[in-house]
Design a protein around this motif. Structure first.
Motif, PDB file in Angstrom:
ATOM      1  N   HIS A 160       8.327 -16.411   3.687  1.00 27.71           N
ATOM      2  CA  HIS A 160       7.502 -17.080   4.894  1.00 27.71           C
ATOM      3  C   HIS A 160       6.315 -16.741   4.871  1.00 27.71           C
ATOM      4  O   HIS A 160       5.400 -16.532   3.934  1.00 27.71           O
ATOM      5  CB  HIS A 160       8.106 -15.980   6.148  1.00 27.71           C
ATOM      6  CG  HIS A 160       7.838 -14.752   6.092  1.00 27.71           C
ATOM      7  ND1 HIS A 160       8.569 -13.572   5.238  1.00 27.71           N
ATOM      8  CD2 HIS A 160       6.741 -13.929   6.511  1.00 27.71           C
ATOM      9  CE1 HIS A 160       7.871 -12.389   5.301  1.00 27.71           C
ATOM     10  NE2 HIS A 160       6.872 -12.706   6.048  1.00 27.71           N
ATOM     11  N   ASP A 164       2.998 -15.782   8.144  1.00 30.41           N
ATOM     12  CA  ASP A 164       3.036 -14.629   9.033  1.00 30.41           C
ATOM     13  C   ASP A 164       2.368 -15.451  10.353  1.00 30.41           C
ATOM     14  O   ASP A 164       2.116 -16.795  10.374  1.00 30.41           O
ATOM     15  CB  ASP A 164       2.228 -13.564   8.597  1.00 30.41           C
ATOM     16  CG  ASP A 164       3.183 -12.630   7.889  1.00 30.41           C
ATOM     17  OD1 ASP A 164       4.162 -12.591   8.086  1.00 30.41           O
ATOM     18  OD2 ASP A 164       2.782 -12.114   6.811  1.00 30.41           O
ATOM     19  N   HIS A 176       5.382 -15.460   0.892  1.00 33.34           N
ATOM     20  CA  HIS A 176       5.368 -14.119   0.714  1.00 33.34           C
ATOM     21  C   HIS A 176       6.540 -13.665   1.229  1.00 33.34           C
ATOM     22  O   HIS A 176       7.228 -14.128   2.377  1.00 33.34           O
ATOM     23  CB  HIS A 176       4.243 -12.906   1.207  1.00 33.34           C
ATOM     24  CG  HIS A 176       4.059 -12.963   2.459  1.00 33.34           C
ATOM     25  ND1 HIS A 176       3.592 -13.810   3.420  1.00 33.34           N
ATOM     26  CD2 HIS A 176       4.629 -11.733   3.249  1.00 33.34           C
ATOM     27  CE1 HIS A 176       3.758 -13.283   4.544  1.00 33.34           C
ATOM     28  NE2 HIS A 176       4.292 -12.124   4.638  1.00 33.34           N
TER      29      HIS A 176
END
Ligand SMILES: [Fe+2]
Length: 397
Positions: free
Chosen positions: A186, A188, A279
Motif C-alpha cells: 500500500h 499511506d 510498502h
C-alpha cells in the motif's frame, strides 16, 4: 475533431484512472540502481536503500552550510531517489527505548484487560497489537521519557528535511506477534487510504501533493532480523504518479511481491520513507520475537494529521519535565527544542484573528513559541498552564 482531441487529452492528463496505469511505465520508474556517489553523506547502499550512520549525519549537519547540504540530500532521497532511508543507531542510549517499550507494554496489557483500543485496519484481531496515538499516551504517562525519546535530533532533522518547520508529530505503536501475517502492499495517508473511485475524483496535482503532506517513519524497539518481518519496500515506487490507483491492480501487486526488498534492523535504528512508497509490513515467521515498532507519521504544518492529538494537555504535562531535565543537565536545549517540536502545536493557524491578532509579525504566537518563552523565562508551572489555556481559548471562534 481536433477540438475533441484536445478535450480528451486534457481530461486524461488531469484525471488519472486505475484503468490507465501501465506496468511498463512503472517499471521504467522503479528499475533503477541507487548510486552511493550521489549521496555523499550516506554510509552505504543496501538492497537499493540508503543507509546513514546517525553520528556522522549529526556531525555533518552541525553547522549552516553542512545542515543545508544534509537536509537537501535527504529531501531528494525521498523525492526522486529510492524514497527510503535507514539511520543506524539513531538513539545513542537504547535504555530510553527500553523504558518506552515498558510503557507501551503496559498500555497494550490494559487494552487487553479492558477489551478496548488496538483495532488495526490491516490485520486480524489478535495477530498484532496497536496503540493508536501512542504520542499522547506516552507523553501523559511518562513526560520525562517522552522528552528523552522525542528529544532526538535525527527525528527532527529528517522531518524538517521533507516537511519544513512546524511539522505535526503523530505516532502509533505496532506490535506484530509471531505468526502475524504480512500487510498487503500500500501507500499511506492521505490518498493511500481511499478507494479508487474516490482517488479518481482528485486532479493529477493532488496525487503529487499527497506525498509531501506527510512523512512515514519507524523507531525499531527491538532487533528485527528478516524472519521477524521488517517492512517490505519497493524503492523508487513513490515516483510513479498514478501509484495510488496502480496498487489496486493485480499486476502491480504481483510486481511488488516479486521485487520488494527487506532490511534487518537493530534496536535504535530509524527508518523514514516517502508515504507514496509501495510498502507492507512483513510476515513474522520467528519463534519468539514480538516485533515492536513505533510508527511515526509526521504531517506538514499545512496538512490535516490523521489523528486528533490534545497538544495543550501534552504541553502542560511536558513542561515541568523539560524544566527539570534542563536544570539537571539530562537534556540539552537543542534536544528540548526537538521534544517541543514533537509535542506542541508549531503553527499559528487556524485561529480567531479578532482575538488572536498577529503581534510583531504576520502570524500569531504558536503553542511551541509559548513553551520556549516560558522555559527561557523560568515560569512556574501554573503560570504556563494558565497562559496555555488562555491561548487555546483565543483560537476559538
Ligand atoms: Fe503503511
Amino acid at each position: 475533431m481536433k477540438t475533441d482531441n484536445i478535450l480528451t487529452q486534457r481530461a486524461d492528463r488531469v484525471w488519472l484512472t486505475e484503468a490507465a496505469c501501465d506496468l511498463d511505465d512503472f517499471r521504467a520508474e522503479v528499475e533503477r540502481t541507487t548510486q552511493l556517489a550521489d549521496y555523499p553523506h550516506a554510509a552505504a547502499v543496501e538492497k537499493n536503500i540508503l543507509i546513514y550512520d546517525s553520528a556522522s549525519v549529526l556531525k555533518a549537519a552541525a553547522f549552516g552550510e553542512g545542515r543545508r547540504a544534509v537536509l537537501a540530500e535527504i529531501c531528494e532521497a525521498f523525492a526522486t531517489g529510492p524514497g527510503v532511508v535507514v539511520l543506524k543507531r539513531a538513539f545513542e542510549d537504547t535504555a530510553v527505548i527500553d523504558a518506552a517499550s515498558g510503557i507501551f507494554d503496559d498500555i497494550i496489557n490494559e487494552q487487553h484487560r479492558s477489551n478496548s483500543g488496538g483495532g488495526d485496519h490491516f490485520a486480524k484481531p489478535g495477530a498484532n497489537d496497536r496503540i493508536w496515538n501512542s504520542l499522547e499516551k506516552h507523553c501523559l504517562r511518562d513526560p520525562q521519557n517522552f522528552a528523552a525519546y522525542y528529544g532526538n535530533a535525527l527525528i527532527a532533522l529528517v522531518s524538517e528535511a521533507w516537511l519544513g518547520p512546524s511539522y505535526q508529530m503523530t505516532a502509533q505503536v505496532n506490535r506484530v506477534n509471531p505468526g502475524g501475517a504480512a500487510q498487503s502492499a500500500h501507500r499511506d495517508y492521505h490518498l493511500g487510504f481511499q478507494t479508487s473511485s474516490v482517488i479518481e475524483q482528485f486532479p493529477d496535482h493532488v496525487h503529487r501533493l499527497s506525498p509531501v503532506l506527510t512523512l512515514q517513519g519507524a523507531v525499531a524497539h527491538c532487533d528485527m532480523p528478516l524472519e521477524s518481518g521488517p517492512t517490505l519496500f519497493l524503492p523508487y515506487s513513490q515516483t510513479y504518479v498514478p501509484g495510488y490507483l496502480a496498487l489496486k491492480r493485480q499486476e502491480f501487486r504481483d510486481y511488488f511481491d516479486r521485487h520488494h526488498v527487506q532490511l534487518p534492523l537493530e534496536k535504535g535504528d530509524l527508518v523514514f520513507f516517502n508515504p507514496a512508497l509501495f510498502h507492507a509490513a512483513g510476515t513474522n515467521r520467528s519463534e519468539g520475537i514480538k516485533r515492536v515498532a513505533n510508527l511515526l507519521q509526521v504531517s506538514s504544518a499545512f496538512g490535516r494529521a490523521m489523528e486528533t492529538v490534545n497538544r495543550e494537555r501534552m504541553s502542560a504535562i511536558l513542561y515541568p519535565a523539560l524544566k527539570a531535565m534542563l536544570a539537571n543537565g539530562r537534556l540539552s536545549s537543542a534536544d528540548a527544542a526537538c521534544a517541543i517540536a514533537s509535542c506542541a502545536e508549531g503553527y499559528s493557524f487556524p485561529t480567531n484573528l479578532d482575538l488572536d491578532p498577529p503581534v510583531g509579525g504576520l502570524a500569531p504566537k504558536t503553542q511551541a513559541q509559548l513553551m520556549h518563552e516560558a522555559l527561557t523565562g523560568g515560569w512556574e508551572e501554573a503560570a504556563f498552564t494558565t497562559a496555555l489555556a488562555a491561548q487555546s481559548k483565543k483560537k476559538l471562534s
